[in-house]
Design an enzyme around this catalytic site. Structure first.
Site, PDB file in Angstrom:
ATOM      1  N   LYS A  52     -21.863 -17.003  11.005  1.00 28.04           N
ATOM      2  CA  LYS A  52     -21.423 -18.207  11.739  1.00 28.04           C
ATOM      3  C   LYS A  52     -20.096 -17.927  12.449  1.00 28.04           C
ATOM      4  O   LYS A  52     -19.913 -18.282  13.618  1.00 28.04           O
ATOM      5  CB  LYS A  52     -21.282 -19.394  10.774  1.00 28.04           C
ATOM      6  CG  LYS A  52     -22.637 -19.907  10.280  1.00 28.04           C
ATOM      7  CD  LYS A  52     -22.530 -20.876   9.113  1.00 28.04           C
ATOM      8  CE  LYS A  52     -23.918 -21.210   8.576  1.00 28.04           C
ATOM      9  NZ  LYS A  52     -23.888 -22.064   7.378  1.00 28.04           N
ATOM     10  N   GLN A  96     -19.922 -24.290   2.965  1.00 27.37           N
ATOM     11  CA  GLN A  96     -21.141 -23.517   2.713  1.00 27.37           C
ATOM     12  C   GLN A  96     -21.720 -23.882   1.337  1.00 27.37           C
ATOM     13  O   GLN A  96     -21.013 -23.841   0.334  1.00 27.37           O
ATOM     14  CB  GLN A  96     -20.822 -22.012   2.793  1.00 27.37           C
ATOM     15  CG  GLN A  96     -22.036 -21.115   2.707  1.00 27.37           C
ATOM     16  CD  GLN A  96     -23.001 -21.287   3.894  1.00 27.37           C
ATOM     17  OE1 GLN A  96     -22.582 -21.382   5.036  1.00 27.37           O
ATOM     18  NE2 GLN A  96     -24.291 -21.350   3.602  1.00 27.37           N
ATOM     19  N   ASP A 119     -22.711 -29.798  10.287  1.00 27.72           N
ATOM     20  CA  ASP A 119     -23.941 -29.406   9.585  1.00 27.72           C
ATOM     21  C   ASP A 119     -24.961 -30.545   9.611  1.00 27.72           C
ATOM     22  O   ASP A 119     -26.127 -30.352   9.287  1.00 27.72           O
ATOM     23  CB  ASP A 119     -23.631 -29.053   8.116  1.00 27.72           C
ATOM     24  CG  ASP A 119     -23.574 -27.546   7.881  1.00 27.72           C
ATOM     25  OD1 ASP A 119     -24.171 -26.799   8.678  1.00 27.72           O
ATOM     26  OD2 ASP A 119     -22.944 -27.128   6.893  1.00 27.72           O
TER      27      ASP A 119
END
Ligand SMILES: NC(=O)c1ccc[n+]([C@@H]2O[C@H](COP(=O)([O-])OP(=O)(O)OC[C@H]3O[C@@H](n4cnc5c(N)ncnc54)[C@H](OP(=O)(O)O)[C@@H]3O)[C@@H](O)[C@H]2O)c1
Length: 290
Positions: A52, A96, A119
């Site tokens: 990412k 994460q 997200d």
């Protein structure tokens, strides 16, 4: 059979984002900024976050990684999220997953400001998505929509069968395919571990989206001729013929299913790169909304 090449599709999205970022900075504006939080040393999480970050840098975004040891307390992590929520130079925040047991994923996700939840996991964004009003789409299902739309896959009026009902993939995927949008307007069936006759369901699918987390579970006898097959799974399976001793496979037995399908995603190089592309699209959107 058409290969739904997620790598190529994501490259073109990254190029669009690079051009957009260059225009912004040429006009004297700052570039979009994504902050990733990584707790502990899970090797898969390390790989995902590194990828990412690398892609952020590739398109000219600013990217910051904040690391915590696996025994970080909830208070410390939540205080950092509050601080990032207030920081005007932070556009997107991602934590994460998975997190160590002492941390509540629900609480962590709900502490991120919905305006910075790139997200797309916050209940506000899930709710807005369900109501078909502007929202950050969860990265994997959102990336799949991009892949279908950019490959001119018709979804309206089709029967879409989604295997899996997780909060991050299966359930939002089903909602997106059922919405009155393009892509969307499909008739959707959701299957899960309690589905009585899975094969009877999958054989009806014009579009089959597999997110079960079981290597090579979808076999050729489960797929209707001409179906569009999207494979979300990512697994390492032992393979002595490979230099690393393993190979990457999906939830779908690609070699057997590809000849039957009208279009199919490979693993790797299918849904994975699209997930990152959608995350970066969301980050740009968060920046522009300000
Ligand atoms: N490519 C990417 O970017 C990306 C992103 C996210 C995830 N993934 C991969 O996608 C896969 C799914 O991820 P996830 O987070 O959604 O997994 P998950 O949370 O484990 O959910 C799996 C879902 O599959 C269902 N399921 C399990 N076994 C089944 C069976 N035999 N028949 C029918 N349904 C079954 C489960 O049903 P129940 O609800 O009844 O338990 C559950 O709803 C994993 O391989 C993951 O690594 C890839």
């Amino acid at each position: 059979m058409k290969l739904l090449d997620g790598k190529a599709c994501s490259e073109s999205i990254l190029q669009e984002l690079t051009d957009q970022t260059r225009e912004l900075t040429a006009a004297g504006k700052r570039s979009p900024h994504l902050v990733a939080i990584l707790v502990g040393e899970n090797p898969a999480s390390e790989t995902y976050v590194a990828s990412k970050q690398a892609n952020c840098e590739k398109v000219g975004f600013r990217s910051t990684l904040i690391r915590y040891a696996s025994d970080v307390t909830s208070e410390v992590l939540l205080a950092k999220l509050q601080e990032l929520n207030q920081d005007p130079e932070v556009d997107g925040i991602l934590v994460q997953l998975p997190l160590p047991k002492q941390l509540s994923e629900t609480l962590v996700i709900e502490t991120i400001s919905p305006e910075k939840d790139v997200d797309g996991f916050h209940p506000v964004n899930i709710g807005r998505m369900s109501k078909n009003i502007p929202a950050f789409l969860p990265a994997t299902p959102g990336g799949i929509l991009q892949l279908l739309s950019r490959n001119d896959i018709e979804t309206a009026g089709k029967h879409c069968v989604v295997l899996g009902r997780s909060n991050i993939v299966g359930m939002p995927m089903a909602i997106l395919m059922a919405r009155n949008t393009n892509p969307g307007n499909a008739t959707v069936t959701i299957c899960h571990s309690r589905t009585a006759d899975l094969k009877a369901m999958t054989l009806q699918a014009d579009i089959l989206i597999a997110a079960v987390g079981k290597p090579l579970m979808v076999t050729a006898d489960m797929v209707k001729s001409g179906a569009v097959v999207v494979d979300v799974g990512i697994h390492r399976v032992a393979d002595d013929t490979k230099p690393k001793g393993y190979r990457i496979v999906g939830d779908v037995d690609f070699d057997a299913v590809a000849p039957i399908a009208s279009a199919i995603t490979p693993v790797p190089g299918g849904v994975g790169p699209m997930t990152i592309a959608q995350l970066l699209l969301n980050t740009m959107e968060a920046y522009l909304r300000k």
